[in-house]
Motif scaffolding. Structure first.
Motif, mmCIF file in Angstrom:
data_model
loop_
_atom_site.group_PDB
_atom_site.id
_atom_site.type_symbol
_atom_site.label_atom_id
_atom_site.label_comp_id
_atom_site.label_asym_id
_atom_site.label_seq_id
_atom_site.Cartn_x
_atom_site.Cartn_y
_atom_site.Cartn_z
ATOM 1 N N ASN A 1 3.632 15.700 11.398
ATOM 2 C CA ASN A 1 5.033 15.331 11.531
ATOM 3 C C ASN A 1 5.223 13.963 10.889
ATOM 4 O O ASN A 1 4.393 13.083 11.054
ATOM 5 C CB ASN A 1 5.443 15.259 13.007
ATOM 6 N N VAL A 2 6.297 13.802 10.169
ATOM 7 C CA VAL A 2 6.571 12.521 9.531
ATOM 8 C C VAL A 2 7.582 11.761 10.373
ATOM 9 O O VAL A 2 8.394 12.349 11.078
ATOM 10 C CB VAL A 2 7.097 12.708 8.097
ATOM 11 N N THR A 3 7.508 10.449 10.308
ATOM 12 C CA THR A 3 8.418 9.616 11.077
ATOM 13 C C THR A 3 9.245 8.761 10.129
ATOM 14 O O THR A 3 8.768 8.326 9.082
ATOM 15 C CB THR A 3 7.658 8.692 12.048
ATOM 16 N N ILE A 4 10.476 8.533 10.518
ATOM 17 C CA ILE A 4 11.394 7.697 9.755
ATOM 18 C C ILE A 4 11.001 6.236 9.988
ATOM 19 O O ILE A 4 10.658 5.842 11.101
ATOM 20 C CB ILE A 4 12.844 7.931 10.236
ATOM 21 N N ASN A 5 11.051 5.436 8.916
ATOM 22 C CA ASN A 5 10.676 4.024 8.993
ATOM 23 C C ASN A 5 11.820 3.127 8.573
ATOM 24 O O ASN A 5 12.657 3.517 7.760
ATOM 25 C CB ASN A 5 9.510 3.735 8.036
ATOM 26 N N THR A 6 11.822 1.931 9.098
ATOM 27 C CA THR A 6 12.656 0.847 8.591
ATOM 28 C C THR A 6 11.787 -0.399 8.636
ATOM 29 O O THR A 6 10.958 -0.560 9.536
ATOM 30 C CB THR A 6 13.923 0.616 9.447
ATOM 31 N N GLY B 1 11.411 -4.627 6.459
ATOM 32 C CA GLY B 1 11.990 -5.557 5.495
ATOM 33 C C GLY B 1 11.588 -5.216 4.078
ATOM 34 O O GLY B 1 10.684 -4.428 3.839
ATOM 35 N N GLY B 2 12.264 -5.808 3.121
ATOM 36 C CA GLY B 2 11.912 -5.659 1.724
ATOM 37 C C GLY B 2 12.577 -4.480 1.047
ATOM 38 O O GLY B 2 13.569 -3.928 1.539
ATOM 39 N N GLN B 3 12.024 -4.121 -0.103
ATOM 40 C CA GLN B 3 12.518 -3.000 -0.888
ATOM 41 C C GLN B 3 11.341 -2.129 -1.304
ATOM 42 O O GLN B 3 10.201 -2.592 -1.332
ATOM 43 C CB GLN B 3 13.231 -3.487 -2.148
ATOM 44 N N GLU B 4 11.634 -0.880 -1.655
ATOM 45 C CA GLU B 4 10.620 0.045 -2.151
ATOM 46 C C GLU B 4 11.130 0.726 -3.405
ATOM 47 O O GLU B 4 12.299 1.076 -3.497
ATOM 48 C CB GLU B 4 10.316 1.145 -1.125
ATOM 49 N N PHE B 5 10.213 0.902 -4.354
ATOM 50 C CA PHE B 5 10.479 1.682 -5.555
ATOM 51 C C PHE B 5 9.334 2.669 -5.694
ATOM 52 O O PHE B 5 8.166 2.285 -5.594
ATOM 53 C CB PHE B 5 10.542 0.787 -6.793
ATOM 54 N N VAL B 6 9.656 3.949 -5.876
ATOM 55 C CA VAL B 6 8.644 4.984 -6.042
ATOM 56 C C VAL B 6 8.975 5.777 -7.303
ATOM 57 O O VAL B 6 10.125 6.212 -7.488
ATOM 58 C CB VAL B 6 8.578 5.928 -4.819
ATOM 59 N N TYR B 7 7.976 5.963 -8.165
ATOM 60 C CA TYR B 7 8.100 6.752 -9.382
ATOM 61 C C TYR B 7 7.047 7.852 -9.319
ATOM 62 O O TYR B 7 5.851 7.563 -9.208
ATOM 63 C CB TYR B 7 7.864 5.867 -10.609
ATOM 64 N N VAL B 8 7.477 9.107 -9.350
ATOM 65 C CA VAL B 8 6.560 10.236 -9.232
ATOM 66 C C VAL B 8 5.898 10.493 -10.589
ATOM 67 O O VAL B 8 6.575 10.743 -11.588
ATOM 68 C CB VAL B 8 7.283 11.507 -8.740
ATOM 69 N N LEU B 9 4.574 10.428 -10.603
ATOM 70 C CA LEU B 9 3.791 10.679 -11.810
ATOM 71 C C LEU B 9 3.404 12.147 -11.931
ATOM 72 O O LEU B 9 3.376 12.701 -13.027
ATOM 73 C CB LEU B 9 2.519 9.822 -11.799
ATOM 74 N N GLU B 10 3.084 12.754 -10.777
ATOM 75 C CA GLU B 10 2.618 14.144 -10.787
ATOM 76 C C GLU B 10 2.864 14.765 -9.419
ATOM 77 O O GLU B 10 2.591 14.145 -8.398
ATOM 78 C CB GLU B 10 1.117 14.146 -11.095
ATOM 79 N N HIS C 1 14.772 3.833 -5.494
ATOM 80 C CA HIS C 1 14.667 2.401 -5.207
ATOM 81 C C HIS C 1 15.620 2.128 -4.053
ATOM 82 O O HIS C 1 16.812 2.387 -4.175
ATOM 83 C CB HIS C 1 15.067 1.602 -6.446
ATOM 84 N N ILE C 2 15.069 1.663 -2.924
ATOM 85 C CA ILE C 2 15.908 1.462 -1.740
ATOM 86 C C ILE C 2 15.645 0.121 -1.076
ATOM 87 O O ILE C 2 14.593 -0.489 -1.252
ATOM 88 C CB ILE C 2 15.680 2.573 -0.681
ATOM 89 N N ASP C 3 16.620 -0.306 -0.293
ATOM 90 C CA ASP C 3 16.446 -1.397 0.651
ATOM 91 C C ASP C 3 15.717 -0.772 1.833
ATOM 92 O O ASP C 3 16.203 0.192 2.433
ATOM 93 C CB ASP C 3 17.815 -1.928 1.070
ATOM 94 N N SER C 4 14.541 -1.295 2.171
ATOM 95 C CA SER C 4 13.692 -0.658 3.185
ATOM 96 C C SER C 4 14.223 -0.769 4.608
ATOM 97 O O SER C 4 13.661 -0.169 5.517
ATOM 98 C CB SER C 4 12.277 -1.252 3.124
ATOM 99 N N SER C 5 15.320 -1.505 4.795
ATOM 100 C CA SER C 5 15.918 -1.552 6.124
ATOM 101 C C SER C 5 16.714 -0.267 6.403
ATOM 102 O O SER C 5 17.095 -0.006 7.537
ATOM 103 C CB SER C 5 16.818 -2.778 6.281
ATOM 104 N N LYS C 6 16.940 0.528 5.368
ATOM 105 C CA LYS C 6 17.611 1.821 5.525
ATOM 106 C C LYS C 6 16.569 2.823 6.034
ATOM 107 O O LYS C 6 15.454 2.879 5.513
ATOM 108 C CB LYS C 6 18.150 2.268 4.165
#
Length: 177
Positions: free
Chosen positions: A115-120, A122-131, A152-157
């Motif tokens: 099961n995955v959990t929702i996180n919040t 500080g900071g920001q995250e950027f994810v680029y899918v390679l494969e 690319h999101i504000d990680s407080s969301k």
């Protein structure tokens, strides 16, 4: 050290923190944290992120033996990947920059049946899918990202991302503290 649990415990003790204090900062149960420290439970990417934030270290702190820090990173220097009873591996790409403003990482996510959990946080995250196909949940919107897609999101969301498929997902992960 070869085990994430050992590193977590060592760092927690150095910070003079109890399991209860880490639990309060992360929202993870004392029982779960204890099991991780004893290497009796695997840890998810999301849980490691929460623990890293609570202990005041970057996520790559737990994977320092996977690279030799320098200003230049060469992929041919990549050591053998060891998943250490987890469903992911990180490889820091930031070299030896002290107190980085952001940290780029190469991540491989194995199929995740938990099961995955929702996180919040500080900071920001950027994810680029390679494969592969990455499932992303931002707020209440779920999206599947394929090769070349990114977010690319504000990680407080409220958010999380995981591998729902039967194949590994490789991605570039950049986060700021």
């Amino acid at each position: 050290m070869d085990k994430i649990g050992d590193l977590i415990k060592q760092l927690r003790i150095e910070r003079k923190m109890t399991l209860k204090q880490v639990s309060e900062k992360t929202g993870l149960s004392i029982s779960f944290l204890s099991q991780v420290e004893l290497s009796k439970s695997s840890i998810t990417l999301q849980s490691l992120s929460k623990i890293s934030d609570a202990l005041g270290v970057s996520r790559s702190y737990f994977f320092t033996e996977q690279y030799q820090p320098t200003e230049i990173f060469r992929s041919k220097n990549e050591s053998e990947i060891n998943f250490r009873k987890s469903n992911f591996t990180y490889q820091s790409l930031s070299g030896n920059v002290s107190n980085p403003v952001f940290e780029p990482m190469f991540v491989i996510l194995l199929p995740d049946k938990e099961n995955v959990t929702i996180n919040t946080h500080g900071g920001q995250e950027f994810v680029y899918v390679l494969e592969g196909t990455l499932t992303v949940l931002i707020g209440e919107t779920e999206t599947e990202l394929e090769n070349g897609d990114s977010f690319h999101i504000d990680s407080s969301k409220p958010h999380t991302w995981f591998n729902r498929t039967s194949e590994p997902v490789k991605l570039l992960y950049v986060y700021s503290h």
